[in-house]
Design an enzyme around this catalytic site. Structure first.
Site, PDB file in Angstrom:
ATOM      1  N   ASP A  90      -2.839 -16.978  -5.753  1.00  0.00           N
ATOM      2  CA  ASP A  90      -1.691 -16.261  -5.190  1.00  0.00           C
ATOM      3  C   ASP A  90      -1.660 -16.372  -3.668  1.00  0.00           C
ATOM      4  O   ASP A  90      -2.674 -16.671  -3.019  1.00  0.00           O
ATOM      5  CB  ASP A  90      -1.744 -14.786  -5.605  1.00  0.00           C
ATOM      6  CG  ASP A  90      -0.367 -14.156  -5.733  1.00  0.00           C
ATOM      7  OD1 ASP A  90       0.604 -14.731  -5.204  1.00  0.00           O
ATOM      8  OD2 ASP A  90      -0.270 -13.085  -6.353  1.00  0.00           O
ATOM      9  N   ASP A 116       7.867 -13.156  -9.682  1.00  0.00           N
ATOM     10  CA  ASP A 116       7.296 -11.874 -10.083  1.00  0.00           C
ATOM     11  C   ASP A 116       8.255 -11.096 -10.979  1.00  0.00           C
ATOM     12  O   ASP A 116       7.850 -10.136 -11.630  1.00  0.00           O
ATOM     13  CB  ASP A 116       6.958 -11.032  -8.851  1.00  0.00           C
ATOM     14  CG  ASP A 116       5.650 -11.449  -8.203  1.00  0.00           C
ATOM     15  OD1 ASP A 116       4.862 -12.164  -8.857  1.00  0.00           O
ATOM     16  OD2 ASP A 116       5.413 -11.067  -7.044  1.00  0.00           O
TER      17      ASP A 116
END
Length: 741
Positions: A479, A549
């Site tokens: 990430d 997301d």
């Protein structure tokens, strides 16, 4: 043979029977554009297709000769300051402030296959017969520099890749202030520009605009390719559809600052430039130093946008993605993030893993919160060792328990970041990106590590490698949750600070390369706050990327639809999450959530323990269906059928290469009261002469019927048909599987 050279006319023709790309050496020794498009015959002289406009008012290149003007000629790699007033591909500053360069054709070389780009991701060939590469060498005798332009044409794909390389052979340094990877001039402006833009939670939405005189561009100066603009543009003719008409498209294999610039001049010539963004980019080249640009992938399609996408998908699946997972089935995973967030311990996780195993899930992924003292987003990034309060028996013991359940084990990392409240920051506060004597901007309560420093990369590599070995790790979600501010590195001299952004991403690539080389069995998934770094540069290292997301299926239809323009379905990270959705609070059926996620990597992000037995049975069947059709989804040709940006419905389909089977997804956002008719969906890409069986039904149709008349969809509730209706309410979806008989 894919590359033909006319030595007398100094003309170069790249062709594979699908496309042609032509350029030539102009009178002044520079390169000129001739043609890019559908394949044309091989002639000895293409001078007749120049057709360059010579107006009455212009700046002439030669004194006393008004017939040659760089102001109007179509060029292949234009430079700054010698009568071409359009945006250049190259600009160099010498020590005396001189910005003029003059790169003259010197020679060419042709090689089978495709050379690798040093320290950069790029397309590749495994067999030298798959492509040919021509390198054009130009020289500036005043600068004592060589410029090498590389072109690769693939044997069976409508693709040209381009990159540039420059070498300083003088005794004095000079500074690259602009060094684009590719430039091409089209003779007209009759195009619609397509871009993929958005923001966090709504990445890669399709935007269109008609070209006009002036400059149109997309870019990023955030230190990442960004949520806001993807490094992809396409120019389509106004009559072009999904399956018909011409498209010219450009995708940048790079994960940092970029510029895609389109300029239409006063004579309607269209110049496309793509490369590293020149803002905050200056590269010092000293004696015997060189600089390699990243690669641009140029695709031409005469079969509309779907034809363009299928070319990109085939190229990236076969010539960009590498390693074990290139052609392998990816494991279906459960990620604990939306089930637990930071609030978990070993017992909670093991119960989730047990439930997952019973449903047929194959990989358990432990997300943020497993390391240091990480109980919220304000601490411990950089401390890549287990949180012993959550794992009192040690991390190796926990990983073994996951494996003993019959599950693979995966972890979330954010390697490029550090928290102020961490041991790493306390010991190495000088490792963060910051400008001396200036305030430091926080993003998500974290700083960015200076990946232009080799010692930083070495430290993070050792920590990650240790965890991988200790836990038998088989998956990493990488990430990056914030962009770069206060860009500055204490390791660079003052006249090299504008090299920082590029050096940073080279450090990211270096860490990726070290890890995948040492641990080739680990499946990497890239992520950047969701889809903030979904680009082909990272597909070279990680064969899949978390698309967003936002896991709401209705929003994901648009996100995945836009993403599919250049990127293969097998690269799109797509999971089923809870309802109401955590990003939109929208309630959607479990079936619709699955029917969207099927067109991607497929997985789950929800608390399995709160599901009903009926829901668990539904998930078991979803998993069985995906496993049965995983190869088709990964390798088939993808077609977009109905555009969700233009109405209340969306549809797409995948057809196997031999056209023997197909899977179709159809989605309706809002219900229609008292619908007037039974809808039909016209399919594409099938064999008109094959007879197809609709799975689960006793109906068969020839491909011609399905494509020209359409496949009937199940009836929607209208009141009287309450007992027979198959579709009810908002957020409907249908999955259809066809197999030839």
């Amino acid at each position: 043979m894919l590359i033909f050279v006319d030595e007398d006319q100094k003309q170069f023709h790249l062709t594979n029977g699908k496309i042609s790309y032509l350029f030539y050496v102009m009178r002044n020794g520079h390169l000129g554009s001739l043609y890019f498009g559908k394949a044309i015959d091989i002639h000895s002289d293409f001078s007749q297709i120049l057709n360059d406009h010579t107006p009455t008012t212009y700046t002439s290149y030669y004194s006393g000769d008004r017939s040659f003007s760089l102001e109007t000629l179509r060029q292949e790699y234009p430079v700054y300051g010698t009568s071409d007033y359009r945006e250049p591909a190259l600009s160099i500053r010498q020590l005396n402030g001189d910005h003029i360069s003059n790169f003259i054709y010197k020679y060419y070389s042709i090689t089978k296959g495709k050379p690798l780009l040093q320290s950069l991701p790029a397309t590749y060939t495994e067999n030298e017969e798959d492509a040919e590469t021509i390198q054009i060498v130009l020289e500036d005798s005043i600068l004592h520099a060589e410029l090498i332009l590389s072109y690769t044409i693939f044997k069976n794909l409508s693709v040209i890749t381009r990159s540039a390389y420059i070498y300083n052979q003088s005794l004095h340094p000079f500074y690259l202030e602009r060094f684009m990877s590719a430039s091409i001039d089209f003779p007209d402006k009759e195009f619609t520009m397509i871009q993929l833009s958005g923001t966090w939670a709504r990445e890669r939405h399709i935007k269109e605009r008609t070209l006009e005189q002036g400059t149109q561009s997309i870019s990023s100066i955030r230190g990442s390719s960004s949520h806001q603009h993807n490094p992809f543009i396409a120019l389509k003719r106004k009559e072009t559809t999904e399956t018909q008409g011409e498209v010219y498209s450009f995708n940048f294999i790079y994960s940092s600052n970029f510029l895609a610039n389109i300029e239409v001049d006063q004579y309607d010539t269209t110049r496309v430039l793509m490369g590293i963004h020149p803002f905050r980019f200056t590269w010092k080249l000293s004696e015997n130093e060189h600089f390699q640009s990243p690669e641009v992938v140029m695709v031409y399609s005469e079969n509309g946008l779907s034809g363009m996408s299928q070319t990109y998908h085939d190229l990236y699946r076969n010539h960009l993605i590498r390693g074990k997972w290139k052609n392998a089935d990816r494991p279906i995973l459960i990620n604990n993030w939306e089930a637990t967030y930071f609030n978990f311990n070993e017992e909670i996780l093991l119960n989730l893993a047990k439930d997952a195993k019973e449903l047929g899930i194959e990989l358990f992924v432990l997300d943020d919160g497993w390391f240091g003292k990480r109980n919220n987003a304000s601490t411990s990034l950089g401390d890549w060792y287990p949180n012993f309060a959550k794992f009192p028996n040690g991390f190796k013991n926990f990983a073994q328990k996951i494996n003993e359940l019959g599950l693979k084990f995966g972890l979330w990392f954010e390697p490029e970041m550090v928290s102020a409240n961490s041991n790493l920051f306390k010991n190495h506060s000088d490792w963060i990106i910051s400008t001396p004597n200036r305030p430091i901007t926080l993003g998500r309560n974290q700083f960015v590590l200076d990946f232009s420093k080799t010692e930083v990369i070495e430290e993070i590599y050792l920590k990650m490698a240790s965890i991988i070995r200790e836990t038998n790790l088989e998956y990493i979600k990488w990430d990056m949750n914030r962009n770069i501010t206060e860009a500055y590195s204490s390791s660079l001299n003052s006249d090299q600070q504008d090299e920082f952004f590029h050096r940073y991403i080279l450090g990211v690539y270096d860490l990726f390369e070290r890890l995948i080389t040492k641990f080739p069995n680990v499946l990497f998934e890239s992520c950047a706050g969701g889809g903030g770094r979904f680009d082909p540069g990272l597909l070279y290292y990680a064969p899949q990327a978390w698309a967003s997301d936002n896991t709401d299926p209705i929003e994901r239809i648009k996100i995945q639809y836009g993403t599919s323009l250049p990127y293969p379905i097998s690269s799109i990270g797509s999971h089923i999450s809870a309802s109401p959705n955590h990003q939109t609070q929208r309630y959607t059926p479990l079936s619709t959530r699955a029917n969207v996620a099927l067109f991607g990597t497929f997985g789950y992000e929800l608390n399995l323990s709160v599901l009903s037995e009926a829901e668990k049975l539904e998930i078991k069947n979803q998993i069985l269906f995906y496993k049965e059709h995983q190869s088709l989804i990964r390798n088939g040709d993808f077609y977009r059928l109905i555009n969700p940006f233009k109405g209340n419905e969306a549809a797409w389909m995948i057809v196997s290469k031999d056209k023997s089977e197909s899977i179709i997804g159809w989605y309706k956002i809002l219900a229609t009261p008292n619908p007037a008719k039974f809808p039909k969906l016209k399919l594409v890409g099938l064999d008109p002469n094959l007879n197809y069986l609709i799975s689960g039904q006793n109906q068969t149709f020839f491909g011609s019927e399905l494509m020209y008349n359409g496949i009937p969809l199940s009836p929607e509730f209208n009141g009287p048909n309450k007992k027979t209706a198959k579709r009810f309410g908002d957020f409907q979806s249908v999955i259809i599987y066809l197999v030839s008989i």
